[in-house]
Design a protein around this motif. Structure first.
Motif, short mmCIF file in Angstrom:
data_model
loop_
_atom_site.label_atom_id
_atom_site.label_comp_id
_atom_site.label_asym_id
_atom_site.label_seq_id
_atom_site.Cartn_x
_atom_site.Cartn_y
_atom_site.Cartn_z
N UNK A 1 9.16 22.76 -3.58
CA UNK A 1 8.70 23.96 -2.89
C UNK A 1 7.59 23.67 -1.88
N UNK A 2 6.86 22.61 -2.07
CA UNK A 2 5.71 22.31 -1.21
C UNK A 2 5.89 20.96 -0.53
N UNK A 3 5.05 20.74 0.47
CA UNK A 3 5.05 19.42 1.09
C UNK A 3 4.76 18.33 0.06
N UNK A 4 3.83 18.61 -0.86
CA UNK A 4 3.49 17.61 -1.88
C UNK A 4 4.69 17.27 -2.75
N UNK A 5 5.53 18.27 -3.04
CA UNK A 5 6.73 18.00 -3.84
C UNK A 5 7.65 17.03 -3.11
N UNK A 6 7.85 17.25 -1.82
CA UNK A 6 8.72 16.35 -1.05
C UNK A 6 8.11 14.96 -0.93
N UNK A 7 6.82 14.90 -0.69
CA UNK A 7 6.16 13.59 -0.56
C UNK A 7 6.23 12.82 -1.87
N UNK A 8 6.18 13.50 -3.00
CA UNK A 8 6.30 12.82 -4.28
C UNK A 8 7.65 12.15 -4.42
#
Length: 270
Positions: free
Chosen positions: A166-173
């Motif tokens: 849902x967030x940029x951090x989720x994708x970056x992970x």
């Protein structure tokens, strides 16, 4: 309107008033030379050779460049959003990758959006993440053989089922997990509508993750119509992208309230 080489038309969501294979020609007639598509055959991982040929021929006849293509994501109209993380559908996904590679060989497309898949009952999130990583590694290596890049995209909550990114951090992970596997050709798909819908500060996301952004898609929020119909400050967003040195393509991926029209672009940044 001044479409430039920087802008790409997503023909799976725009020109919805036309049959799919007529949309590349409509994009060319509107002044665009680049298009992108979701997987053209919802629910069908391996279309016939004739169907693949017809899709590629439509692009060639319209004289447009295919610059982006989604991996097979299941039956999108029915609500599915990818299957990377579903252990029961890994073979289905991998079978589709061969078709995607054939399209890439013919069209030259090198950017591929891989929707992660929704959480499924009876399988732990950890197991789904493990399977997703395996399938992403497979996909990234297949397209990496010809210089392709895999894009990872968060989606708006409440509109896409139990989609965990849902967030940029989720994708970056996810991208970080890929790097731990030795895979470097995975980047972040920055979609203004999805990120803003989930409460992200778009300029802050750009500044924090400029190095990971591989592609940008535009739609306003709320509503997902063209820029200027919602609350997003696109002047600030473009300022952040310029300051971060983003020089890649920008795709128009919005849902027009009526027939597709680009007059709103007359005063839009080019």
């Amino acid at each position: 309107m001044r479409p430039t080489e920087r802008y790409v038309v997503n023909c799976s969501i725009l020109f919805g008033e036309l049959p799919l294979l007529e949309r590349p020609a409509a994009a060319r007639a509107a002044g665009f030379g680049q298009v992108e598509f979701w997987w053209p055959w919802p629910g069908v991982p391996v279309p016939t050779d004739a169907e693949v040929d017809a899709f590629c021929q439509a692009l060639e006849d319209a004289r447009v460049q295919l610059t982006g293509l989604n991996f097979y994501a299941g039956d999108m109209p029915a609500g599915e959003r990818g299957m990377l993380s579903d252990p029961a559908r890994s073979l289905e996904f991998r079978d589709s990758v061969g078709v995607l590679v054939r399209i890439a060989e013919r069209t030259g497309v090198k950017a591929f959006n891989a929707l992660y898949g929704q959480r499924v009952d009876g399988v732990s999130p950890a197991e789904q993440d493990r399977v997703a990583t395996q399938n992403l590694v497979y996909a990234a290596r297949q397209v990496g053989a010809f210089g392709g890049t895999v894009l990872i995209e968060p989606l708006a909550r409440g509109l896409n089922g139990a989609y965990p990114l849902e967030t940029a951090a989720d994708a970056i992970a996810v991208i970080d997990r890929m790097r731990m596997e030795g895979v470097e050709n995975t980047t972040f798909l920055f979609d203004s509508f999805h990120l803003a819908s989930n409460g992200e500060d778009l300029a802050k996301v750009v500044h924090a993750h400029a190095a990971e952004i591989g592609h940008v898609q535009l739609a306003d929020a709320p509503g997902r119509d063209h820029p200027g119909t919602g609350d997003i400050d696109f002047a600030a967003l473009f300022g952040a992208l310029d300051a971060a040195g983003y020089a890649g393509r920008i795709a128009l991926e919005y849902k027009p309230a009526g027939a597709t029209d680009f007059t709103w672009m007359e005063n839009f940044p080019t």
